[in-house]
Design an enzyme around this catalytic site. Structure first.
Site, PDB file in Angstrom:
ATOM      1  N   PRO A 118       0.860  -1.195   0.000  1.00 23.07           N
ATOM      2  CA  PRO A 118       0.000   0.000   0.000  1.00 23.07           C
ATOM      3  C   PRO A 118       0.889   1.235   0.000  1.00 23.07           C
ATOM      4  O   PRO A 118       1.832   1.319   0.788  1.00 23.07           O
ATOM      5  CB  PRO A 118      -0.751  -0.123   1.334  1.00 23.07           C
ATOM      6  CG  PRO A 118       0.150  -0.935   2.220  1.00 23.07           C
ATOM      7  CD  PRO A 118       0.947  -1.835   1.316  1.00 23.07           C
ATOM      8  N   MET A 119       0.630   2.179  -0.896  1.00 21.92           N
ATOM      9  CA  MET A 119       1.406   3.429  -0.886  1.00 21.92           C
ATOM     10  C   MET A 119       0.470   4.595  -1.188  1.00 21.92           C
ATOM     11  O   MET A 119      -0.048   4.719  -2.310  1.00 21.92           O
ATOM     12  CB  MET A 119       2.551   3.364  -1.897  1.00 21.92           C
ATOM     13  CG  MET A 119       3.692   2.457  -1.431  1.00 21.92           C
ATOM     14  SD  MET A 119       5.172   2.611  -2.425  1.00 21.92           S
ATOM     15  CE  MET A 119       4.673   1.717  -3.884  1.00 21.92           C
ATOM     16  N   CYS A 145       2.534   3.051  10.088  1.00 14.73           N
ATOM     17  CA  CYS A 145       2.785   4.361   9.473  1.00 14.73           C
ATOM     18  C   CYS A 145       3.402   5.334  10.483  1.00 14.73           C
ATOM     19  O   CYS A 145       2.859   5.531  11.574  1.00 14.73           O
ATOM     20  CB  CYS A 145       1.481   4.936   8.924  1.00 14.73           C
ATOM     21  SG  CYS A 145       1.723   6.545   8.147  1.00 14.73           S
ATOM     22  N   LYS A 198      -0.301  -4.936   8.942  1.00 12.16           N
ATOM     23  CA  LYS A 198       1.040  -4.558   8.454  1.00 12.16           C
ATOM     24  C   LYS A 198       1.688  -3.692   9.531  1.00 12.16           C
ATOM     25  O   LYS A 198       1.096  -2.702   9.964  1.00 12.16           O
ATOM     26  CB  LYS A 198       0.917  -3.790   7.145  1.00 12.16           C
ATOM     27  CG  LYS A 198       2.247  -3.294   6.602  1.00 12.16           C
ATOM     28  CD  LYS A 198       2.087  -2.801   5.159  1.00 12.16           C
ATOM     29  CE  LYS A 198       3.391  -2.282   4.585  1.00 12.16           C
ATOM     30  NZ  LYS A 198       3.659  -0.887   4.948  1.00 12.16           N
ATOM     31  N   ASN A 220       8.885  -7.162   4.230  1.00 13.38           N
ATOM     32  CA  ASN A 220       8.815  -5.901   3.474  1.00 13.38           C
ATOM     33  C   ASN A 220      10.002  -5.016   3.825  1.00 13.38           C
ATOM     34  O   ASN A 220      10.417  -4.959   4.981  1.00 13.38           O
ATOM     35  CB  ASN A 220       7.492  -5.188   3.792  1.00 13.38           C
ATOM     36  CG  ASN A 220       7.406  -3.785   3.225  1.00 13.38           C
ATOM     37  OD1 ASN A 220       7.165  -2.829   3.962  1.00 13.38           O
ATOM     38  ND2 ASN A 220       7.595  -3.652   1.944  1.00 13.38           N
ATOM     39  N   GLY A 221      10.497  -4.348   2.787  1.00 17.59           N
ATOM     40  CA  GLY A 221      11.572  -3.378   2.964  1.00 17.59           C
ATOM     41  C   GLY A 221      12.703  -3.620   1.986  1.00 17.59           C
ATOM     42  O   GLY A 221      13.365  -4.657   2.028  1.00 17.59           O
ATOM     43  N   ASP A 222      12.870  -2.667   1.025  1.00 16.96           N
ATOM     44  CA  ASP A 222      14.004  -2.676   0.085  1.00 16.96           C
ATOM     45  C   ASP A 222      13.993  -3.829  -0.912  1.00 16.96           C
ATOM     46  O   ASP A 222      15.060  -4.163  -1.446  1.00 16.96           O
ATOM     47  CB  ASP A 222      15.351  -2.714   0.831  1.00 16.96           C
ATOM     48  CG  ASP A 222      15.541  -1.550   1.775  1.00 16.96           C
ATOM     49  OD1 ASP A 222      14.881  -0.512   1.575  1.00 16.96           O
ATOM     50  OD2 ASP A 222      16.343  -1.681   2.720  1.00 16.96           O
ATOM     51  N   GLY A 227       7.216  -2.271  -2.551  1.00 18.66           N
ATOM     52  CA  GLY A 227       6.681  -0.915  -2.584  1.00 18.66           C
ATOM     53  C   GLY A 227       7.383  -0.094  -3.639  1.00 18.66           C
ATOM     54  O   GLY A 227       7.000  -0.093  -4.824  1.00 18.66           O
ATOM     55  N   ARG A 228       8.472   0.554  -3.244  1.00 21.89           N
ATOM     56  CA  ARG A 228       9.130   1.492  -4.159  1.00 21.89           C
ATOM     57  C   ARG A 228       9.681   0.832  -5.409  1.00 21.89           C
ATOM     58  O   ARG A 228       9.960   1.523  -6.395  1.00 21.89           O
ATOM     59  CB  ARG A 228      10.217   2.259  -3.392  1.00 21.89           C
ATOM     60  CG  ARG A 228       9.621   3.237  -2.365  1.00 21.89           C
ATOM     61  CD  ARG A 228      10.653   3.703  -1.361  1.00 21.89           C
ATOM     62  NE  ARG A 228      11.162   2.562  -0.610  1.00 21.89           N
ATOM     63  CZ  ARG A 228      12.210   2.616   0.215  1.00 21.89           C
ATOM     64  NH1 ARG A 228      12.835   3.741   0.387  1.00 21.89           N
ATOM     65  NH2 ARG A 228      12.601   1.529   0.853  1.00 21.89           N
TER      66      ARG A 228
HETATM   67  C1  LIG Z   1       4.881   7.157  -0.974  1.00 23.00           C
HETATM   68  C2  LIG Z   1       4.664   6.080   0.047  1.00 23.00           C
HETATM   69  C3  LIG Z   1       3.404   5.901   0.593  1.00 23.00           C
HETATM   70  C4  LIG Z   1       3.179   4.882   1.540  1.00 23.00           C
HETATM   71  N1  LIG Z   1       1.911   4.684   2.024  1.00 23.00           N
HETATM   72  C5  LIG Z   1       1.670   3.608   2.832  1.00 23.00           C
HETATM   73  C6  LIG Z   1       0.334   3.269   3.224  1.00 23.00           C
HETATM   74  O1  LIG Z   1      -0.654   3.899   2.817  1.00 23.00           O
HETATM   75  N2  LIG Z   1       0.177   2.198   4.056  1.00 23.00           N
HETATM   76  C7  LIG Z   1       1.239   1.450   4.512  1.00 23.00           C
HETATM   77  O2  LIG Z   1       1.047   0.481   5.262  1.00 23.00           O
HETATM   78  N3  LIG Z   1       2.497   1.743   4.139  1.00 23.00           N
HETATM   79  C8  LIG Z   1       2.729   2.780   3.300  1.00 23.00           C
HETATM   80  N4  LIG Z   1       4.008   3.019   2.862  1.00 23.00           N
HETATM   81  C9  LIG Z   1       5.097   2.083   3.239  1.00 23.00           C
HETATM   82  C10 LIG Z   1       5.242   0.988   2.176  1.00 23.00           C
HETATM   83  O3  LIG Z   1       4.066   0.196   2.087  1.00 23.00           O
HETATM   84  C11 LIG Z   1       6.433   0.077   2.521  1.00 23.00           C
HETATM   85  O4  LIG Z   1       6.228  -0.469   3.802  1.00 23.00           O
HETATM   86  C12 LIG Z   1       7.761   0.823   2.500  1.00 23.00           C
HETATM   87  O5  LIG Z   1       7.856   1.684   1.364  1.00 23.00           O
HETATM   88  C13 LIG Z   1       8.942  -0.154   2.485  1.00 23.00           C
HETATM   89  O6  LIG Z   1       8.859  -1.019   1.359  1.00 23.00           O
HETATM   90  P1  LIG Z   1       9.747  -0.762   0.030  1.00 23.00           P
HETATM   91  O7  LIG Z   1      11.181  -0.669   0.467  1.00 23.00           O
HETATM   92  O8  LIG Z   1       9.464  -1.944  -0.849  1.00 23.00           O
HETATM   93  O9  LIG Z   1       9.282   0.538  -0.572  1.00 23.00           O
HETATM   94  C14 LIG Z   1       4.251   4.047   1.951  1.00 23.00           C
HETATM   95  C15 LIG Z   1       5.523   4.241   1.385  1.00 23.00           C
HETATM   96  C16 LIG Z   1       5.732   5.223   0.432  1.00 23.00           C
HETATM   97  C17 LIG Z   1       7.109   5.380  -0.169  1.00 23.00           C
END
Ligand SMILES: Cc1cc2nc3c(=O)[nH]c(=O)nc-3n(C[C@H](O)[C@H](O)[C@H](O)COP(=O)(O)O)c2cc1C
Length: 323
Positions: free
Chosen positions: A17-18, A111, A149, A213-215, A237-238
């Site tokens: 979720p982002m 969050c 989460k 989750n993460g990176d 995510g990213r």
């Molecule tokens: C722009 C942005 C918005 C995000 N919004 C949410 C969200 O709505 N809910 C949530 O649980 N995490 C949110 N996150 C966290 C991501 O879901 C994820 O946990 C975090 O980016 C690490 O994963 P990644 O390294 O694959 O990006 C957000 C992250 C980003 C960068």
């Protein structure tokens, strides 16, 4: 009805979720280019849903929170992520998600945003486990499978204290972002700690699917992290920035500039059609990730950043292709 969580393969790969990124239009793009095993919506305020529908009476068609909760069958199984520290509004919103046809509800307990924490939500739940359990119970009244989460702690790593409290709830799935609240996203995710999370799961709730989750960059990276750490699935995510094909197994290096620019245009048009009330700056946010890695990319990006509609974006892209 059997929870979809039980029928997922192992390993499995899910879309994070982002907020303001995985909106309905971007999710549609991802579903078309490479579908994850499970899709998450952006997080949505349960209090906001209750207030705008029941108190203010805003029609669903005009309610931005309801628009965030639109989806198509192509995205299934799809989980709505909610946040609230009020069991009544959580029960209300989760029931609404069941009526809307979601396959599950996920509760945000990670969050770090101050405005969310001020409401006792997001990572603030880590400091209030009794409330976290109340909120899970409230969401469960919807009849949907309820997942969570979260992070590995608040100010410090507290896997052994915090995660057992969630595992006791026998959740169908638990996503663990391998950083503390304090670490935000500033340090590399602690994948080396995942075996401890898995061991706790094995003891307390063997049926719970653990999602790391993460990176995670792409599926190759995800598979390696899952094999090394023993979790069941990985959340990306990213890694989807500029790469809606990530769940089809493609890394960003495997995509051509033309494919990326066409996908950006496709997204811009879908965004206008699906989220007419939202600002086009949410489309421009993606320009940096899509228009990269070729001669003239910097100049093209600067022109794309001046556009305010999908048609304007297309005109800039056509001019670039002819040049
Ligand atoms: C722009 C942005 C918005 C995000 N919004 C949410 C969200 O709505 N809910 C949530 O649980 N995490 C949110 N996150 C966290 C991501 O879901 C994820 O946990 C975090 O980016 C690490 O994963 P990644 O390294 O694959 O990006 C957000 C992250 C980003 C960068």
């Amino acid at each position: 009805m059997e929870s979809f969580w039980k029928s997922l393969p192992r390993p499995f790969f899910v879309l994070a979720p982002m907020a303001d990124v995985t909106d309905p239009a971007y999710r549609a793009l991802i579903a078309a280019k490479g579908k994850p095993h499970v899709t998450w919506t952006e997080f949505v305020s349960a209090d906001g849903l209750y207030y705008t529908r029941e108190k203010k009476g805003i029609p669903d068609a005009e309610n931005p929170l309801m628009r965030d909760l639109t989806f198509t069958d192509a995205e299934r199984p799809i989980v709505a992520q909610l946040f609230s520290s009020n069991p009544e509004t959580m029960a209300y919103a989760a029931k609404l998600c069941a009526e809307l046809g979601f396959d599950g509800v996920d509760i945000n307990m990670g969050c770090p945003d101050k405005s969310i924490e001020k409401q006792g939500c997001g990572a603030a739940m880590i400091k209030n486990p009794a409330k976290a359990k109340e909120i899970i119970a409230a969401a469960r009244t919807s009849g949907l499978p309820v997942s969570v989460k979260t992070r590995i702690g608040y100010n410090q790593e507290s896997i052994d204290e915090w995660l057992p409290l969630l595992l006791e709830e026998k959740l169908p799935a638990l996503t663990v972002h391998l950083r503390t609240r304090k670490e935000m996203s500033k340090v590399p995710a602690h994948w080396e700690l995942m075996p401890r999370v898995v061991a706790l799961r094995d003891t307390i709730s063997p049926e719970t699917r653990i999602i790391g989750n993460g990176d995670v960059l792409d599926l190759t990276d995800a598979e390696q992290k899952i094999v090394e750490s023993g979790c069941d699935g990985a959340m990306i995510g990213r890694g989807i920035f500029g790469n809606p094909w990530v769940f089809a197994g493609r890394s960003i290096e495997d995509t051509s500039p033309e494919e990326r620019l066409s996908a950006l245009s496709e997204f811009a048009h879908a965004f206008e059609a699906m989220q007419p009330a939202k600002s086009f700056h949410l489309v421009r946010k993606h320009v940096k990730a899509f228009a990269i890695g070729f001669d003239g990319a910097a100049e093209l990006r600067s022109k794309l950043m001046d556009t305010t509609t999908a048609d304007e974006m297309d005109a800039v892209l056509t001019e670039y292709r002819l040049s």
